[in-house]
Each structure stands twice: as structure tokens, then as C-alpha cells.
Design an enzyme around this catalytic site. Structure first.
Site, PDB file in Angstrom:
ATOM      1  CG  HIS A  90     -52.441  -2.738   1.074  1.00 46.56           C
ATOM      2  ND1 HIS A  90     -52.291  -1.310   0.302  1.00 46.56           N
ATOM      3  CD2 HIS A  90     -53.266  -2.481   1.020  1.00 46.56           C
ATOM      4  CE1 HIS A  90     -54.230  -1.315   0.135  1.00 46.56           C
ATOM      5  NE2 HIS A  90     -54.361  -1.926   0.813  1.00 46.56           N
ATOM      6  NE  ARG A 146     -47.146  -7.936  14.708  1.00 45.78           N
ATOM      7  CZ  ARG A 146     -47.102  -9.128  14.853  1.00 45.78           C
ATOM      8  NH1 ARG A 146     -47.948  -9.394  14.587  1.00 45.78           N
ATOM      9  NH2 ARG A 146     -46.078  -9.757  15.189  1.00 45.78           N
ATOM     10  CD  GLU A 192     -59.633   2.242   3.704  1.00 44.09           C
ATOM     11  OE1 GLU A 192     -59.087   1.902   4.459  1.00 44.09           O
ATOM     12  OE2 GLU A 192     -60.993   1.047   4.571  1.00 44.09           O
ATOM     13  CB  VAL A 193     -53.496   1.949   1.674  1.00 43.12           C
ATOM     14  CG1 VAL A 193     -52.405   3.442   1.333  1.00 43.12           C
ATOM     15  CG2 VAL A 193     -54.133   2.552   2.910  1.00 43.12           C
TER      16      VAL A 193
HETATM   17  P1  DGP Z   1     -57.182  -1.092   2.315  1.00 41.86           P
HETATM   18  O1  DGP Z   1     -56.658  -0.624   1.157  1.00 41.86           O
HETATM   19  O2  DGP Z   1     -58.942  -0.836   2.159  1.00 41.86           O
HETATM   20  O3  DGP Z   1     -56.970  -3.075   1.752  1.00 41.86           O
HETATM   21  O4  DGP Z   1     -56.397  -1.765   3.561  1.00 41.86           O
HETATM   22  C1  DGP Z   1     -55.545  -0.470   3.974  1.00 41.86           C
HETATM   23  C2  DGP Z   1     -55.073  -1.378   5.229  1.00 41.86           C
HETATM   24  O5  DGP Z   1     -54.350   0.119   6.348  1.00 41.86           O
HETATM   25  C3  DGP Z   1     -55.844  -1.487   6.320  1.00 41.86           C
HETATM   26  O6  DGP Z   1     -56.646  -2.440   7.536  1.00 41.86           O
HETATM   27  C4  DGP Z   1     -55.701  -0.238   8.058  1.00 41.86           C
HETATM   28  C5  DGP Z   1     -54.323   0.005   7.602  1.00 41.86           C
HETATM   29  N1  DGP Z   1     -53.858   1.337   7.321  1.00 41.86           N
HETATM   30  C6  DGP Z   1     -54.230   2.617   7.762  1.00 41.86           C
HETATM   31  N2  DGP Z   1     -53.439   3.344   8.343  1.00 41.86           N
HETATM   32  C7  DGP Z   1     -52.559   2.539   8.790  1.00 41.86           C
HETATM   33  C8  DGP Z   1     -51.422   3.210   9.448  1.00 41.86           C
HETATM   34  O7  DGP Z   1     -51.056   4.471   9.250  1.00 41.86           O
HETATM   35  N3  DGP Z   1     -50.462   2.453   9.989  1.00 41.86           N
HETATM   36  C9  DGP Z   1     -50.033   0.601   9.684  1.00 41.86           C
HETATM   37  N4  DGP Z   1     -49.594   0.236  10.338  1.00 41.86           N
HETATM   38  N5  DGP Z   1     -51.871   0.185   8.980  1.00 41.86           N
HETATM   39  C10 DGP Z   1     -52.135   1.722   8.645  1.00 41.86           C
END
Ligand code: DGP
Length: 118
Positions: free
Chosen positions: A104, A32, A99-100
């Protein structure tokens, strides 16, 4: 660009950072989103080191690609969003606001999501 081994999803895969797992298979993990944008918001990631949709499509094995696709379908079913519908998003690089830097796919559902872009 080289894959960043210190990114947050690499740490989730290694167990260094906890997550709320929905499902997994040999090559992919679903958990999630920490900041849900819909009643159901699950991220599906490959267990292999792929930075983006571009890298995953070009470099992942067909087995890895199939495993990720199958996990998306499985998550849609176990979260019960498969019948009413849902949206898949793979933000990619700068213009896509990724962002990451670990590939994903966002699975969003559980209600009317509106049009694809505001
Ligand atoms: P994006 O790279 O913009 O497609 O989105 C990255 C998503 O990852 C964002 O919706 C928030 C999620 N996210 C960031 N850090 C964590 C984390 O530590 N745990 C989880 N479960 N989600 C995270």
C-alpha cells in the site's frame, strides 16, 4: 514468504470489511486510512496479491504498476492536494514498520507535513 490471504486489506478487497472508497480502477483501489495522520490520508493498494513494495515492483505486470501510479495521481487531483503538494509513503517490512502485509502507498496531504523524518 507466502501472501497472507487473511490480511485486512485482502478482506477490504473481497468486501468482507467496509472502507471509504475514494477512487478505483481495474487494478487498484484507493480508500481513506482508518487512522488519518493528515487532513487527507488515503491508501492506494493493488487489487492483486502483492505483499510489499519489493514484491509489487518485481512481480506485478506493467499494466498493474501503471494502474497504481495513475490512481495515485487521480486521488491527488480529486482530493485537491495536487497543487499545494503531498507525500507518498510505502512502509516496507520490519524496519519500515509495515503493519499490513499487502502493498500500500499512503497519500498524505492537506497541510504542511514537515520534513520527511522527525
Ligand atoms: P502501515 O502498514 O504501517 O504502512 O500502515 C497500515 C495502515 O493501514 C495504517 O495507517 C492504518 C490502516 N488500516 C489498518 N486497518 C485498516 C482498516 O481496517 N481500514 C482502513 N481504512 N485502514 C486501515
Amino acid at each position: 514468504m507466502a501472501y497472507d490471504n487473511g490480511n485486512i486489506f485482502a478482506k477490504i478487497l473481497s468486501g468482507e470489511i467496509p472502507c471509504d472508497i475514494v477512487a478505483e480502477n481495474e487494478h487498484a483501489l484507493a480508500f481513506r486510512d482508518i487512522n488519518p495522520q493528515a487532513p487527507v490520508h488515503v491508501l492506494v493498494i493493488p487489487k492483486g496479491k502483492y505483499e510489499s513494495a519489493t514484491d509489487f515492483g518485481a512481480e506485478a505486470t506493467e499494466t498493474e504498476q501503471a494502474a497504481l501510479c495513475r490512481l495515485i495521481s487521480h486521488v491527488a487531483e480529486v482530493t485537491d492536494i495536487h497543487k499545494d503538494g503531498y507525500r507518498l509513503i510505502a512502509n516496507t517490512n520490519r524496519n519500515g514498520h509495515q503493519e499490513v502485509p499487502h502493498y500500500h502507498v499512503h497519500i498524505l496531504g492537506g497541510g504542511d507535513l514537515g520534513r520527511i523524518l522527525p
